[in-house]
Design a protein around this motif. Sequence first.
Motif, PDB file in Angstrom:
ATOM      1  N   GLU A  90     102.529  71.492 -64.637  1.00  0.00           N
ATOM      2  CA  GLU A  90     103.316  71.681 -65.301  1.00  0.00           C
ATOM      3  C   GLU A  90     103.402  72.415 -66.978  1.00  0.00           C
ATOM      4  OE1 GLU A  90     107.078  69.348 -63.570  1.00  0.00           O
ATOM      5  OE2 GLU A  90     105.967  68.494 -65.368  1.00  0.00           O
ATOM      6  N   LEU A  91     102.289  71.579 -68.028  1.00  0.00           N
ATOM      7  CA  LEU A  91     102.379  72.795 -68.843  1.00  0.00           C
ATOM      8  C   LEU A  91     101.176  73.702 -68.437  1.00  0.00           C
ATOM      9  CD1 LEU A  91     102.444  72.838 -72.321  1.00  0.00           C
ATOM     10  CD2 LEU A  91     100.260  71.165 -72.054  1.00  0.00           C
ATOM     11  N   VAL A  92     100.535  73.722 -67.585  1.00  0.00           N
ATOM     12  CA  VAL A  92      99.304  74.511 -67.406  1.00  0.00           C
ATOM     13  C   VAL A  92     100.637  76.147 -66.406  1.00  0.00           C
ATOM     14  CG1 VAL A  92      97.418  75.820 -65.737  1.00  0.00           C
ATOM     15  CG2 VAL A  92      97.147  73.486 -66.678  1.00  0.00           C
ATOM     16  N   ALA A  93     101.912  75.428 -65.690  1.00  0.00           N
ATOM     17  CA  ALA A  93     102.142  76.741 -65.189  1.00  0.00           C
ATOM     18  C   ALA A  93     103.097  76.861 -65.867  1.00  0.00           C
ATOM     19  CB  ALA A  93     102.929  75.507 -64.609  1.00  0.00           C
ATOM     20  N   TRP A  94     103.542  76.117 -67.623  1.00  0.00           N
ATOM     21  CA  TRP A  94     104.675  76.510 -67.959  1.00  0.00           C
ATOM     22  C   TRP A  94     104.081  78.056 -68.839  1.00  0.00           C
ATOM     23  CZ3 TRP A  94     105.128  75.185 -73.666  1.00  0.00           C
ATOM     24  CH2 TRP A  94     106.281  75.915 -74.258  1.00  0.00           C
ATOM     25  N   LEU A  95     102.447  76.992 -70.144  1.00  0.00           N
ATOM     26  CA  LEU A  95     102.526  77.904 -70.180  1.00  0.00           C
ATOM     27  C   LEU A  95     100.513  79.839 -69.581  1.00  0.00           C
ATOM     28  CD1 LEU A  95      99.412  75.391 -72.207  1.00  0.00           C
ATOM     29  CD2 LEU A  95     101.460  77.178 -73.442  1.00  0.00           C
ATOM     30  N   ASP A  96     101.587  79.578 -68.386  1.00  0.00           N
ATOM     31  CA  ASP A  96     101.176  80.905 -66.892  1.00  0.00           C
ATOM     32  C   ASP A  96     102.236  81.750 -67.624  1.00  0.00           C
ATOM     33  OD1 ASP A  96      98.387  81.136 -67.108  1.00  0.00           O
ATOM     34  OD2 ASP A  96      99.074  79.549 -65.023  1.00  0.00           O
ATOM     35  N   GLY A  97     103.338  81.257 -68.144  1.00  0.00           N
ATOM     36  CA  GLY A  97     104.718  82.370 -67.350  1.00  0.00           C
ATOM     37  C   GLY A  97     105.785  81.506 -66.712  1.00  0.00           C
ATOM     38  N   ILE A  98     105.287  80.215 -66.052  1.00  0.00           N
ATOM     39  CA  ILE A  98     106.058  80.458 -64.881  1.00  0.00           C
ATOM     40  C   ILE A  98     107.736  79.464 -65.368  1.00  0.00           C
ATOM     41  CG2 ILE A  98     106.517  78.675 -62.751  1.00  0.00           C
ATOM     42  CD1 ILE A  98     102.933  79.102 -61.985  1.00  0.00           C
ATOM     43  N   ASP A  99     108.854  79.639 -65.202  1.00  0.00           N
ATOM     44  CA  ASP A  99     109.953  79.245 -65.217  1.00  0.00           C
ATOM     45  C   ASP A  99     109.914  77.856 -64.395  1.00  0.00           C
ATOM     46  OD1 ASP A  99     112.456  78.259 -66.634  1.00  0.00           O
ATOM     47  OD2 ASP A  99     113.566  80.081 -65.915  1.00  0.00           O
ATOM     48  N   LEU A 100     110.029  77.164 -65.198  1.00  0.00           N
ATOM     49  CA  LEU A 100     109.728  75.597 -64.485  1.00  0.00           C
ATOM     50  C   LEU A 100     110.979  75.334 -63.793  1.00  0.00           C
ATOM     51  CD1 LEU A 100     107.731  73.365 -66.673  1.00  0.00           C
ATOM     52  CD2 LEU A 100     106.935  74.586 -64.624  1.00  0.00           C
ATOM     53  N   SER A 101     112.546  75.620 -64.790  1.00  0.00           N
ATOM     54  CA  SER A 101     113.322  75.264 -64.472  1.00  0.00           C
ATOM     55  C   SER A 101     114.134  76.206 -63.039  1.00  0.00           C
ATOM     56  CB  SER A 101     115.020  76.212 -64.933  1.00  0.00           C
ATOM     57  OG  SER A 101     114.892  77.545 -65.784  1.00  0.00           O
ATOM     58  N   ARG A 102     113.631  76.799 -62.429  1.00  0.00           N
ATOM     59  CA  ARG A 102     113.513  77.294 -61.392  1.00  0.00           C
ATOM     60  C   ARG A 102     112.492  77.221 -60.149  1.00  0.00           C
ATOM     61  NH1 ARG A 102     114.937  83.572 -62.573  1.00  0.00           N
ATOM     62  NH2 ARG A 102     116.096  83.515 -63.922  1.00  0.00           N
ATOM     63  N   THR A 103     111.912  75.977 -60.348  1.00  0.00           N
ATOM     64  CA  THR A 103     111.130  75.358 -59.402  1.00  0.00           C
ATOM     65  C   THR A 103     111.375  73.802 -59.492  1.00  0.00           C
ATOM     66  OG1 THR A 103     109.218  74.577 -61.059  1.00  0.00           O
ATOM     67  CG2 THR A 103     108.940  76.693 -60.425  1.00  0.00           C
ATOM     68  N   GLN A 104     110.609  73.901 -58.056  1.00  0.00           N
ATOM     69  CA  GLN A 104     111.305  72.053 -57.542  1.00  0.00           C
ATOM     70  C   GLN A 104     109.810  71.477 -57.116  1.00  0.00           C
ATOM     71  OE1 GLN A 104     114.578  72.452 -54.128  1.00  0.00           O
ATOM     72  NE2 GLN A 104     115.270  70.637 -54.722  1.00  0.00           N
ATOM     73  N   ARG A 105     109.891  70.265 -57.547  1.00  0.00           N
ATOM     74  CA  ARG A 105     108.539  68.999 -57.357  1.00  0.00           C
ATOM     75  C   ARG A 105     109.252  68.761 -56.438  1.00  0.00           C
ATOM     76  NH1 ARG A 105     104.778  68.220 -59.581  1.00  0.00           N
ATOM     77  NH2 ARG A 105     103.803  66.829 -62.019  1.00  0.00           N
ATOM     78  N   LEU A 106     108.160  67.826 -55.142  1.00  0.00           N
ATOM     79  CA  LEU A 106     108.139  67.435 -54.303  1.00  0.00           C
ATOM     80  C   LEU A 106     108.774  66.007 -54.584  1.00  0.00           C
ATOM     81  CD1 LEU A 106     105.065  68.185 -52.259  1.00  0.00           C
ATOM     82  CD2 LEU A 106     107.964  69.207 -51.674  1.00  0.00           C
ATOM     83  N   GLN A 107     109.072  65.265 -54.205  1.00  0.00           N
ATOM     84  CA  GLN A 107     109.295  64.164 -54.735  1.00  0.00           C
ATOM     85  C   GLN A 107     108.728  63.127 -54.301  1.00  0.00           C
ATOM     86  OE1 GLN A 107     112.781  61.990 -52.498  1.00  0.00           O
ATOM     87  NE2 GLN A 107     114.167  61.687 -54.339  1.00  0.00           N
ATOM     88  N   SER A 108     108.142  62.196 -55.740  1.00  0.00           N
ATOM     89  CA  SER A 108     107.161  60.673 -55.216  1.00  0.00           C
ATOM     90  C   SER A 108     107.241  60.012 -54.336  1.00  0.00           C
ATOM     91  CB  SER A 108     107.205  60.434 -57.109  1.00  0.00           C
ATOM     92  OG  SER A 108     106.487  61.321 -58.163  1.00  0.00           O
ATOM     93  N   VAL A 109     106.153  59.619 -54.025  1.00  0.00           N
ATOM     94  CA  VAL A 109     106.171  58.466 -52.434  1.00  0.00           C
ATOM     95  C   VAL A 109     105.686  57.482 -53.388  1.00  0.00           C
ATOM     96  CG1 VAL A 109     105.461  58.360 -50.165  1.00  0.00           C
ATOM     97  CG2 VAL A 109     106.140  60.309 -51.165  1.00  0.00           C
ATOM     98  N   GLU A 110     106.567  56.153 -53.430  1.00  0.00           N
ATOM     99  CA  GLU A 110     106.626  55.061 -53.812  1.00  0.00           C
ATOM    100  C   GLU A 110     105.232  54.227 -52.639  1.00  0.00           C
ATOM    101  OE1 GLU A 110     106.541  54.034 -56.799  1.00  0.00           O
ATOM    102  OE2 GLU A 110     106.866  55.738 -57.213  1.00  0.00           O
ATOM    103  N   VAL A 111     104.173  54.256 -52.847  1.00  0.00           N
ATOM    104  CA  VAL A 111     103.324  52.769 -51.057  1.00  0.00           C
ATOM    105  C   VAL A 111     102.824  52.209 -51.733  1.00  0.00           C
ATOM    106  CG1 VAL A 111     101.400  53.477 -50.173  1.00  0.00           C
ATOM    107  CG2 VAL A 111     103.274  55.370 -50.413  1.00  0.00           C
ATOM    108  N   SER A 112     103.193  51.068 -50.862  1.00  0.00           N
ATOM    109  CA  SER A 112     102.919  49.249 -51.026  1.00  0.00           C
ATOM    110  C   SER A 112     101.314  48.795 -50.573  1.00  0.00           C
ATOM    111  CB  SER A 112     104.018  48.540 -51.410  1.00  0.00           C
ATOM    112  OG  SER A 112     104.103  48.569 -49.796  1.00  0.00           O
ATOM    113  N   ALA A 113     101.296  49.767 -49.290  1.00  0.00           N
ATOM    114  CA  ALA A 113     100.169  49.823 -48.689  1.00  0.00           C
ATOM    115  C   ALA A 113      99.939  50.603 -47.561  1.00  0.00           C
ATOM    116  CB  ALA A 113     100.400  48.125 -47.827  1.00  0.00           C
ATOM    117  N   VAL A 114      98.668  50.884 -47.689  1.00  0.00           N
ATOM    118  CA  VAL A 114      98.391  51.793 -46.583  1.00  0.00           C
ATOM    119  C   VAL A 114      98.217  50.783 -44.907  1.00  0.00           C
ATOM    120  CG1 VAL A 114      95.863  53.378 -45.984  1.00  0.00           C
ATOM    121  CG2 VAL A 114      96.789  53.371 -48.324  1.00  0.00           C
ATOM    122  N   VAL A 115      98.043  51.806 -44.888  1.00  0.00           N
ATOM    123  CA  VAL A 115      98.111  51.489 -43.059  1.00  0.00           C
ATOM    124  C   VAL A 115      97.494  52.168 -42.539  1.00  0.00           C
ATOM    125  CG1 VAL A 115      99.884  50.898 -40.957  1.00  0.00           C
ATOM    126  CG2 VAL A 115     100.735  51.927 -43.424  1.00  0.00           C
TER     127      VAL A 115
END
Length: 115
Positions: A90-115
């Motif tokens: 996000e810092l790199v994008a912001w320093l590149d001039g991207i307005d982070l208030s207009r972007t949407q980040r994927l939701q984090s996934v909580e994983v407890s085991a690999v299937v």
Amino acid sequence: MILSSAIRAHVYSEAVDMRKSIDGLSQMVVTAMGMNPLSGQVFVFIGRRRDRAKLLVWDRHGFWVLYKRLERGRFTDPARLAGGGIAMSELVAWLDGIDLSRTQRLQSVEVSAVV
């Protein structure tokens, strides 16, 4: 200096005198931000006109200061980023001039085991 995704960037929301040196910026980290400048995290300071940014980070041997001056435009409002820190991507994008208030980040996934 390697800036991994485990490192957070902490943005100071007020305008800063860009003449400040490493000592002045690290003192601001302690007094105004209540954080430890030796933590290895990145601390971001923006000038009054929002066309200049300084990044302060400690590695094992000393401080780094990175300075960016925009030739056109301004950084978006740093107060929007001044919460609990932002990811390095996000810092790199912001320093590149991207307005982070207009972007949407994927939701984090909580994983407890690999299937």
